[in-house]
Motif scaffolding. Sequence first.
Motif, mmCIF file in Angstrom:
data_model
loop_
_atom_site.group_PDB
_atom_site.id
_atom_site.type_symbol
_atom_site.label_atom_id
_atom_site.label_comp_id
_atom_site.label_asym_id
_atom_site.label_seq_id
_atom_site.Cartn_x
_atom_site.Cartn_y
_atom_site.Cartn_z
ATOM 1 N N ARG A 1 -13.689 9.190 -30.367
ATOM 2 C CA ARG A 1 -13.661 9.662 -31.745
ATOM 3 C C ARG A 1 -14.341 11.029 -31.845
ATOM 4 O O ARG A 1 -15.322 11.297 -31.154
ATOM 5 C CB ARG A 1 -14.379 8.669 -32.666
ATOM 6 C CG ARG A 1 -13.663 7.329 -32.765
ATOM 7 C CD ARG A 1 -14.564 6.259 -33.352
ATOM 8 N NE ARG A 1 -14.850 6.452 -34.771
ATOM 9 C CZ ARG A 1 -14.068 6.026 -35.748
ATOM 10 N NH1 ARG A 1 -12.930 5.397 -35.471
ATOM 11 N NH2 ARG A 1 -14.411 6.202 -37.016
ATOM 12 N N SER A 2 -13.796 11.813 -32.719
ATOM 13 C CA SER A 2 -14.345 13.150 -32.942
ATOM 14 C C SER A 2 -15.837 13.065 -33.297
ATOM 15 O O SER A 2 -16.262 12.152 -33.996
ATOM 16 C CB SER A 2 -13.571 13.804 -34.092
ATOM 17 O OG SER A 2 -14.366 14.785 -34.718
ATOM 18 N N THR B 1 -17.280 14.728 -35.355
ATOM 19 C CA THR B 1 -17.471 15.027 -36.782
ATOM 20 C C THR B 1 -16.983 13.906 -37.692
ATOM 21 O O THR B 1 -17.020 14.031 -38.919
ATOM 22 C CB THR B 1 -16.719 16.323 -37.171
ATOM 23 O OG1 THR B 1 -15.314 16.098 -36.947
ATOM 24 C CG2 THR B 1 -17.164 17.507 -36.324
ATOM 25 N N LYS B 2 -16.503 12.785 -37.132
ATOM 26 C CA LYS B 2 -16.054 11.677 -37.997
ATOM 27 C C LYS B 2 -17.248 11.104 -38.758
ATOM 28 O O LYS B 2 -18.362 11.018 -38.227
ATOM 29 C CB LYS B 2 -15.397 10.563 -37.161
ATOM 30 C CG LYS B 2 -13.966 10.940 -36.785
ATOM 31 C CD LYS B 2 -12.957 9.818 -36.736
ATOM 32 C CE LYS B 2 -12.757 8.931 -37.891
ATOM 33 N NZ LYS B 2 -11.352 8.627 -38.200
ATOM 34 N N PRO C 1 -19.076 8.453 -35.048
ATOM 35 C CA PRO C 1 -18.684 9.664 -34.315
ATOM 36 C C PRO C 1 -18.973 9.512 -32.829
ATOM 37 O O PRO C 1 -19.986 8.923 -32.445
ATOM 38 C CB PRO C 1 -19.587 10.753 -34.931
ATOM 39 C CG PRO C 1 -20.748 10.016 -35.513
ATOM 40 C CD PRO C 1 -20.191 8.687 -35.964
ATOM 41 N N GLU D 1 -2.497 10.613 -34.795
ATOM 42 C CA GLU D 1 -3.663 10.456 -33.921
ATOM 43 C C GLU D 1 -3.365 10.748 -32.461
ATOM 44 O O GLU D 1 -4.259 11.162 -31.725
ATOM 45 C CB GLU D 1 -4.224 9.029 -34.038
ATOM 46 C CG GLU D 1 -4.812 8.750 -35.400
ATOM 47 C CD GLU D 1 -5.652 7.482 -35.422
ATOM 48 O OE1 GLU D 1 -5.747 6.806 -34.381
ATOM 49 O OE2 GLU D 1 -6.180 7.164 -36.494
ATOM 50 N N PRO E 1 -4.430 14.468 -29.222
ATOM 51 C CA PRO E 1 -4.824 14.495 -30.632
ATOM 52 C C PRO E 1 -4.009 15.517 -31.423
ATOM 53 O O PRO E 1 -3.789 16.628 -30.940
ATOM 54 C CB PRO E 1 -6.295 14.917 -30.589
ATOM 55 C CG PRO E 1 -6.745 14.713 -29.177
ATOM 56 C CD PRO E 1 -5.537 14.865 -28.330
ATOM 57 N N GLY F 1 -6.955 15.602 -35.027
ATOM 58 C CA GLY F 1 -8.358 15.829 -34.697
ATOM 59 C C GLY F 1 -9.278 14.636 -34.896
ATOM 60 O O GLY F 1 -10.488 14.756 -34.749
ATOM 61 N N GLU F 2 -8.709 13.456 -35.253
ATOM 62 C CA GLU F 2 -9.561 12.272 -35.393
ATOM 63 C C GLU F 2 -10.104 11.846 -34.034
ATOM 64 O O GLU F 2 -11.207 11.343 -33.921
ATOM 65 C CB GLU F 2 -8.786 11.114 -36.029
ATOM 66 C CG GLU F 2 -8.232 11.450 -37.400
ATOM 67 C CD GLU F 2 -8.581 10.394 -38.438
ATOM 68 O OE1 GLU F 2 -8.953 9.282 -38.072
ATOM 69 O OE2 GLU F 2 -8.492 10.721 -39.635
ATOM 70 N N ALA F 3 -9.274 12.036 -33.000
ATOM 71 C CA ALA F 3 -9.728 11.783 -31.629
ATOM 72 C C ALA F 3 -10.058 13.129 -30.988
ATOM 73 O O ALA F 3 -9.430 14.155 -31.280
ATOM 74 C CB ALA F 3 -8.641 11.084 -30.836
ATOM 75 N N GLU F 4 -11.071 13.112 -30.109
ATOM 76 C CA GLU F 4 -11.449 14.330 -29.406
ATOM 77 C C GLU F 4 -10.555 14.511 -28.189
ATOM 78 O O GLU F 4 -10.078 15.599 -27.898
ATOM 79 C CB GLU F 4 -12.904 14.194 -28.990
ATOM 80 C CG GLU F 4 -13.525 15.464 -28.483
ATOM 81 C CD GLU F 4 -15.007 15.254 -28.185
ATOM 82 O OE1 GLU F 4 -15.789 16.148 -28.509
ATOM 83 O OE2 GLU F 4 -15.365 14.189 -27.626
ATOM 84 N N ASN F 5 -10.342 13.386 -27.477
ATOM 85 C CA ASN F 5 -9.484 13.422 -26.290
ATOM 86 C C ASN F 5 -9.093 11.997 -25.916
ATOM 87 O O ASN F 5 -9.643 11.033 -26.453
ATOM 88 C CB ASN F 5 -10.223 14.076 -25.119
ATOM 89 C CG ASN F 5 -11.530 13.362 -24.828
ATOM 90 O OD1 ASN F 5 -11.571 12.135 -24.726
ATOM 91 N ND2 ASN F 5 -12.614 14.113 -24.701
#
Lengths: 313, 313
Positions: B156-157, B159-160, B164, B192, B245, B248-252
């Motif tokens: 998860r990003s 920044t969520k 997070p 996502e 992604p 941007g909800e997931a970082e990678n």
Amino acid sequence: MSNSLSSLLTIIESVDSFPYIENPYYWKFRSHDGALLGYITPEIASRFIDLPHSKYFEVDKLKKEVTIAGALNDFEERNKVFAEIASDWRKSDDLLNKGWRDELYTVYYPRTKPYMLLERAFSCLLGVVTYGVHINGYIPAEKTKDKVLKMWIPRRSPTKATYPGKLDNTIAGGLGYPYGLWENVVKECYEEGGLDADFVTKNITATGAVTYICQPYGPEGHAQPEIEYTYDLVFESEIDNIPHPVDGEAENFTLMTVEEVKQRMINGEFKPNCALVICDFLIRHGIITAENEPNYLEVLSRLHRRFPFATRN
Amino acid sequence: MSNSLSSLLTIIESVDSFPYIENPYYWKFRSHDGALLGYITPEIASRFIDLPHSKYFEVDKLKKEVTIAGALNDFEERNKVFAEIASDWRKSDDLLNKGWRDELYTVYYPRTKPYMLLERAFSCLLGVVTYGVHINGYIPAEKTKDKVLKMWIPRRSPTKATYPGKLDNTIAGGLGYPYGLWENVVKECYEEGGLDADFVTKNITATGAVTYICQPYGPEGHAQPEIEYTYDLVFESEIDNIPHPVDGEAENFTLMTVEEVKQRMINGEFKPNCALVICDFLIRHGIITAENEPNYLEVLSRLHRRFPFATRN
């Protein structure tokens, strides 16, 4: 599947029929240190009062509880006493006598530990948890010639004591002492379907368990909490490894499309708990979905009833 | 997996934490005709007493119940009144204000029928059932180069707003109004993971749902009954259709062996309810079994908690 919309919950309710609200009719059957082992009828409870073995039991009419006495705190002793009681009761209890299997079932308590062994038919009278393995043999849609999932469905022998002539899961059997789950799977696959251990080992997957409390003798009859460990067994084609009866428990095996299976379930042609096992299969394989089953969530929860009893694991 | 033996039930208990015994601390939140919609804290219940909209609610301190008044028997009216209350409470409720999403969730009652729409963050305060879709993207063992099942796991990003940096299910999203399950699956798979609808349609299977009641703010905090519909999404190889992604909800996304996933679950690296969804996946795929998990049956039942509330289906 419009005509099945209300029927799947009906199937589940006919098997998982024991009420979810506190039921003052049934008595509690407890271990020597107070763990709940099963629910028994008032009639069964009353038999513990004047028993030759009554010193081994505390009968509390107010609390409606039969508790194994502290004196019976040894595994072997419990087995001996319950074997004697079963043998005595068999003389006057028709159900026990007719159902007698000379096969032992294990009562577990605490978790994973055998607490006592009971004649299979006697387990039903004492309302304790019993266990089995149920195997769905199927050919994935992409491997059938008409590209629909098909299941191998046996018909029970017309001479079976219970549910003669009904349709069944590909392979299914009670978990008798001293077999482990995997031994039981291999044994039943050969005995019921002539499937060899190599084929089974290579193609089977454990997929969970269904848990429910049924009352096969009606709303005030014996309560039977059952746990059936479920397995998927993949057949790679419609023509290889065709199951065939060895021990005669099944009359024959038929390859049915999943639509035919559903229709026969709705028609009541299956042994009821086997229909329940197939409901779980159809949900896991995306055939019964939230879109076509309005009671999807209730069905899912009731396939996995949480027990108040000590269980195997 | 010896060091995970006790940990899987620990994961489930950390999510499905609401007690199974009758809990007199929480109040009941009821529809205008008496159906149970949710559990609310005493603090939330007390806010209904002096509300500008108090004529729309009956507050019974003895029974500890807040009931929507008979006057509010219309869908649109309910939506309007609850939108006004949410907007008012937002001014002083930090949790509601910070969590505000401008997204509507549907409360269902009776089954399959929308009863009212609530701001997503407001649903948490009212303890009503919320819904989501959770998708396990995996490559079957036989299609990976080292012949072990692998899963696509996003982080998860950072920044969520919630959890997070934690690991997550391949694709997961709340079921907001007016989306159906399938629309939501397709939408979230693209947003996502950059997965296109054709690929998803071809490779996805609905596999059931997990149901639990969590208390993210501790033992006397808001009760949150959640239903996550689960799906398996098969990737045919390790190099095709790699998720990436978009929103941007997931970082990678990382491809992990099932052993690595289990270890990271035990280490607490996953968002807790996503770890619970993976427990269900691992049971259905024969990776968590009755042989390696001593609390197998308890885990299975608690993945499918039966709710006392009205639900979607």
